[in-house]
Each structure stands twice: as structure tokens, then as C-alpha cells.
Design a protein around this motif. Structure first.
Motif, PDB file in Angstrom:
ATOM      1  N   VAL A 248      46.370  32.252  45.330  1.00  0.00           N
ATOM      2  CA  VAL A 248      45.894  32.714  44.023  1.00  0.00           C
ATOM      3  C   VAL A 248      45.289  31.551  43.223  1.00  0.00           C
ATOM      4  O   VAL A 248      44.720  31.744  42.158  1.00  0.00           O
ATOM      5  N   GLU A 249      45.399  30.317  43.790  1.00  0.00           N
ATOM      6  CA  GLU A 249      44.906  29.103  43.112  1.00  0.00           C
ATOM      7  C   GLU A 249      45.478  29.014  41.691  1.00  0.00           C
ATOM      8  O   GLU A 249      44.759  28.756  40.721  1.00  0.00           O
TER       9      GLU A 249
ATOM     10  N   THR B  32      33.322  28.981  45.224  1.00  0.00           N
ATOM     11  CA  THR B  32      34.010  30.236  45.524  1.00  0.00           C
ATOM     12  C   THR B  32      35.443  29.916  45.939  1.00  0.00           C
ATOM     13  O   THR B  32      35.865  28.749  45.892  1.00  0.00           O
ATOM     14  N   ASN B  33      36.175  30.929  46.314  1.00  0.00           N
ATOM     15  CA  ASN B  33      37.550  30.842  46.797  1.00  0.00           C
ATOM     16  C   ASN B  33      37.722  29.748  47.857  1.00  0.00           C
ATOM     17  O   ASN B  33      36.913  29.642  48.775  1.00  0.00           O
ATOM     18  N   LYS B  34      38.775  28.944  47.738  1.00  0.00           N
ATOM     19  CA  LYS B  34      38.977  27.847  48.675  1.00  0.00           C
ATOM     20  C   LYS B  34      39.657  28.281  49.964  1.00  0.00           C
ATOM     21  O   LYS B  34      39.509  27.624  50.999  1.00  0.00           O
ATOM     22  N   ASP B  35      40.421  29.366  49.892  1.00  0.00           N
ATOM     23  CA  ASP B  35      41.108  29.844  51.097  1.00  0.00           C
ATOM     24  C   ASP B  35      40.079  30.417  52.090  1.00  0.00           C
ATOM     25  O   ASP B  35      40.094  30.078  53.273  1.00  0.00           O
TER      26      ASP B  35
ATOM     27  N   SER C   5      36.110  29.321  41.318  1.00  0.00           N
ATOM     28  CA  SER C   5      36.903  29.274  42.541  1.00  0.00           C
ATOM     29  C   SER C   5      37.812  30.511  42.599  1.00  0.00           C
ATOM     30  O   SER C   5      37.545  31.513  41.942  1.00  0.00           O
ATOM     31  N   GLY C   6      38.885  30.432  43.385  1.00  0.00           N
ATOM     32  CA  GLY C   6      39.659  31.632  43.662  1.00  0.00           C
ATOM     33  C   GLY C   6      40.506  32.143  42.502  1.00  0.00           C
ATOM     34  O   GLY C   6      41.120  31.369  41.769  1.00  0.00           O
TER      35      GLY C   6
ATOM     36  N   PRO D 206      42.732  21.185  42.574  1.00  0.00           N
ATOM     37  CA  PRO D 206      43.584  20.670  43.659  1.00  0.00           C
ATOM     38  C   PRO D 206      43.485  21.509  44.938  1.00  0.00           C
ATOM     39  O   PRO D 206      43.887  21.047  46.012  1.00  0.00           O
ATOM     40  N   PHE D 207      42.952  22.712  44.840  1.00  0.00           N
ATOM     41  CA  PHE D 207      42.997  23.631  45.982  1.00  0.00           C
ATOM     42  C   PHE D 207      41.950  23.299  47.047  1.00  0.00           C
ATOM     43  O   PHE D 207      42.125  23.642  48.210  1.00  0.00           O
TER      44      PHE D 207
ATOM     45  N   ILE E 131      44.026  21.077  49.120  1.00  0.00           N
ATOM     46  CA  ILE E 131      45.105  21.830  49.779  1.00  0.00           C
ATOM     47  C   ILE E 131      44.557  22.598  50.982  1.00  0.00           C
ATOM     48  O   ILE E 131      45.172  22.651  52.043  1.00  0.00           O
ATOM     49  N   PHE E 132      43.377  23.174  50.835  1.00  0.00           N
ATOM     50  CA  PHE E 132      42.789  23.940  51.930  1.00  0.00           C
ATOM     51  C   PHE E 132      41.806  23.102  52.768  1.00  0.00           C
ATOM     52  O   PHE E 132      41.179  23.624  53.695  1.00  0.00           O
TER      53      PHE E 132
END
Lengths: 241, 241
Positions: A214-215, B152-155, B185-186, B226-227, B230-231
Motif C-alpha cells: 500500500v506504500e 507509478t506503483n513500485k510493486d 506512486s502506489g 522509500p518504496f 524496498i522493491f
């Protein structure tokens, strides 16, 4: 710290006119992530309101400020206060509409919470109840915060605390857990409170997965609450009998 | 830095089956707070979907995981893609349903975004478009991210970036602003992106009031992400022609 108790299955979410959107969506987002995971697919949610008519976060009459924006956010309940099934975990958001508690226009919601928490009228008692923001006002009015520690929104601190004169209100708290009751601070704090509640029941790795997916900028500790200082709030002890 | 431009009035929010709840609610919460304030009461919101039937964030068939939880969260649109009024600012959330873009099942949404952004077919061009998470996939497929920077979303970084081979995707970014396009981002990043967008238009004191009132742990800088680490995500440059 994760326990070995089985994770609850049946969740209820209270909605009322003038609820706060993020009070609802923060906790729900975290639980949505969990419900998608293997092992948690049997989680169910009932969205409970006075009627099954659409409910919106807009201003309560006679107020109109923001109506063209907030009034078009329409949430459709699945159950009424009367038709709601048995529930393991009840989520109680706040919002400007909750200040209608002053006028006792929400007494049916207060009664629902009192009955379900305690298992009155043949209902199964709740396993947990979680309030966000001034949603704590519903819990306080129902009496279930008597002789408990709790927290609530820091902006409207004194107004909400007044609903619970027998409650010890903790100011510097992102959330407070006392027994099976979890109360959280304002709006965004609801998500952190629910994450902490989840973390008391499920493995740490799964919690981290949810938070990172979910960031979310998580408050890991209950006392990580800069807003108590920003709004200059202090603890409020119970009024002596 | 606040500008002297008049604040936009007409907002649109796209909903599609399988949208992500917090992608919607983060930005909407911040805007709700603003719409309640003196001077911003003329903000309006249209909630736009394929039909005016209730839309939910649950799994898209044939998937079922989490349906009893997510499928009961029912949002009622106010407009269809065809009936939507003229819009100044369009909000485009993401969600697992947006991966249906792979199958072109959301081509009507992509066309809506293309038409409204550019002012095709006699429409007023958007003043701003703001995407959250893999909502950027809609923008990329519509072509409006060509030769732009975005995030966009990091995952699901690589999956979403693949929709925009002519886009420069910035990994370490809570949000990216390029012209009148804001991509975030996410999930939770959507709220920070909208706060940053608001801060480009309205006084700082009002932004701080909104953020503190919501008790939001704000990312103040666009590169506070930070994500990405992390990803393990890296920038993706446009594919050479």
C-alpha cells in the motif's frame, strides 16, 4: 506480536450521514489487502447503516458547505442496523456527521454498538471493536469506554472526550488498545491502528507485505503522534465520581 | 508555491470494477477537506463509471479471492463515461481491476481520458489530470504520457511501465509532475500527490491545515519514496524509436 488465535471472519463497518471518507478507507484498504491473501479469503464485510439507501460524507442539513463535492460520494450499505448479521469485528469511523451525537440523532447507532459489543438481545458479543477519529464518541456514549483508556481526534479533542467522562483519554497516541477495544486518533490514524491490530494476530511478514504493498508511511509505535503536540493536547483523566 | 490561478471547480473521479479503495479515498479526503472551507464551496465532483450501476473494488471474474469482503463495498457513480459533464480536474485511480487494460477491456475508459485530456469532440480540455498507482496505465495507454516523465506503483513497476514505452518512468518518486499531468506512486502516494498539487495552487497555511486536520504523515518532497528501494526499482528510459 502475532497470537495463535484464529483470525476473525465476519467484519462490520458502520456508516452514517457525514462520515469521514478516509476514516473508512484507511482501515478498509489494509483489510482488503489481507482478504485477497491466501488463508484470509473467508473474511466477509457487512456495510451497516440506518437504511440501505445510499449514504454520503456530505454536510448534514442545515449545513451545505461542500455539498456539491462530498454529497456525490455515494456508498451503498449492504445491511441496516436491524438486519446486520452476527459480527466478530466492528469498525466505527468518525466524521463531521458524528457530532450529531450531541443532538442524540444517532442514538440508534449508539444502541447498536452497546448491544453488539456486550452481546445483548441474543447477539454474539463482538470479538473486537475499532474506532477511528471521533468515532470514539459512539463508543463513549454507549458506555463501553467507561473505566478504559482511549484516544480520539486531536483537532476536536475536548469535544469528543466530553462524551466519555469516565474514560482516561490519552493525548499522545496514534492508537490505544485496552482489552478488545482499539481506539485511534484522527482520520489517517485509523489505518495505523488497524495495522497494529492486525499485527497482534497475524505474522509480521504478512503485515509488512500489506504495508509495503500500500506504500503506507506507517506509525510503528502507538505513541508516534506528532499531532497531539501540533494541537497542544493533554491527557484527560476520568471525572471523579 | 501557490500561484494566482483560480482554483479549479469541476472535478471528475473515474471508477472501474476492481479499483483500489485508498487510491480513491486518499486524494478525495484531502479535496473533501478543502471543499468544506470558505472560498472552495463551489467545488463539485462527478463520479464517473461505465454505467451508473454500483461499482466495487472486488476481484474481476473469473477471480474470486476476497469477494465476500471487497465485493460488498458498493460505490454508486453519478455519471457514465457518456453523460459526464465538462471537467477541470480528472482523478484516475488504479487497482487490480486496472490490469484488465492488458485485455483491452477498459478501452472505453482509455478513450474517455484521451478525449477529455485533449479536448476532442468539442469537449473542454482538462486543466489537470492526476493518476494514482497503476491508474497511470490508463494515461499511458491513452498516449498522453508519451515523451513525459511519470511514476507509478513500485510493486507492479515493470508491468505498468510497459503500457508507456515512450515514457520516462522515475522510480524514486512519491509523485511526478510534468506539465499539467501529475502521476503518483502506489496507493497511499495518491494523497501526497494531491497535497503537492493543491500546494501548487493554494496558500501553504491552508494546505497545512488540511494535512494536520487529517493527521496525515505527509511526504513533503517528491523524492521521499522509500518504496523504490524496498522493491528495488530503477528508472526506465523511453524505448528508442
Amino acid at each position: 506480536m502475532a497470537s495463535n488465535k484464529p483470525f476473525p471472519k465476519s467484519f462490520g463497518l458502520i456508516l452514517f450521514p457525514g462520515f469521514e471518507v478516509l476514516d473508512v478507507a484507511g482501515p478498509i484498504e489494509m483489510l482488503n489487502r489481507l482478504a485477497r491473501r491466501e488463508g484470509y479469503h473467508d473474511m466477509s464485510l457487512s456495510v451497516i447503516s440506518r437504511t440501505t439507501d445510499p449514504v454520503n460524507p456530505g454536510p448534514i442539513p442545515p449545513y451545505t458547505a461542500g455539498k456539491a463535492f462530498l454529497g456525490n460520494q455515494l456508498y451503498l450499505p449492504t445491511h441496516t442496523l436491524e438486519s446486520a448479521p452476527e459480527i466478530d469485528v466492528l469498525l466505527v469511523p468518525g466524521g463531521f456527521g458524528a457530532f450529531d451525537l450531541h443532538k442524540t440523532n444517532l442514538e440508534d447507532y449508539v444502541q447498536f454498538i452497546r448491544d453488539r459489543y456486550s452481546g445483548n438481545n441474543g447477539h454474539q458479543p463482538l470479538q473486537y471493536i475499532i474506532s477511528v477519529c471521533n468515532g470514539a464518541g459512539f463508543l463513549a456514549k454507549s458506555g463501553i469506554l467507561d473505566d478504559r483508556k482511549a484516544t480520539t481526534n486531536k483537532d476536536f479533542w475536548n469535544e469528543v472526550a466530553a462524551y466519555g467522562p469516565k474514560t482516561h483519554w490519552i493525548a499522545k497516541a496514534r492508537w490505544v488498545n485496552d482489552g478488545n477495544i482499539w481506539t485511534t486518533s484522527g482520520v489517517s490514524a485509523g489505518a495505523d491502528g488497524v495495522i497494529a491490530w492486525m499485527a497482534s494476530l497475524i505474522p509480521k511478514e504478512l503485515v509488512d507485505d500489506v504495508v509495503n504493498g500500500v506504500e503506507w508511511f506507517r506509525a510503528k509505535n502507538a505513541d508516534n503522534d506528532p499531532f497531539a503536540e501540533i494541537f497542544g493536547r493533554r491527557d484527560i483523566a476520568p471525572v471523579a465520581e
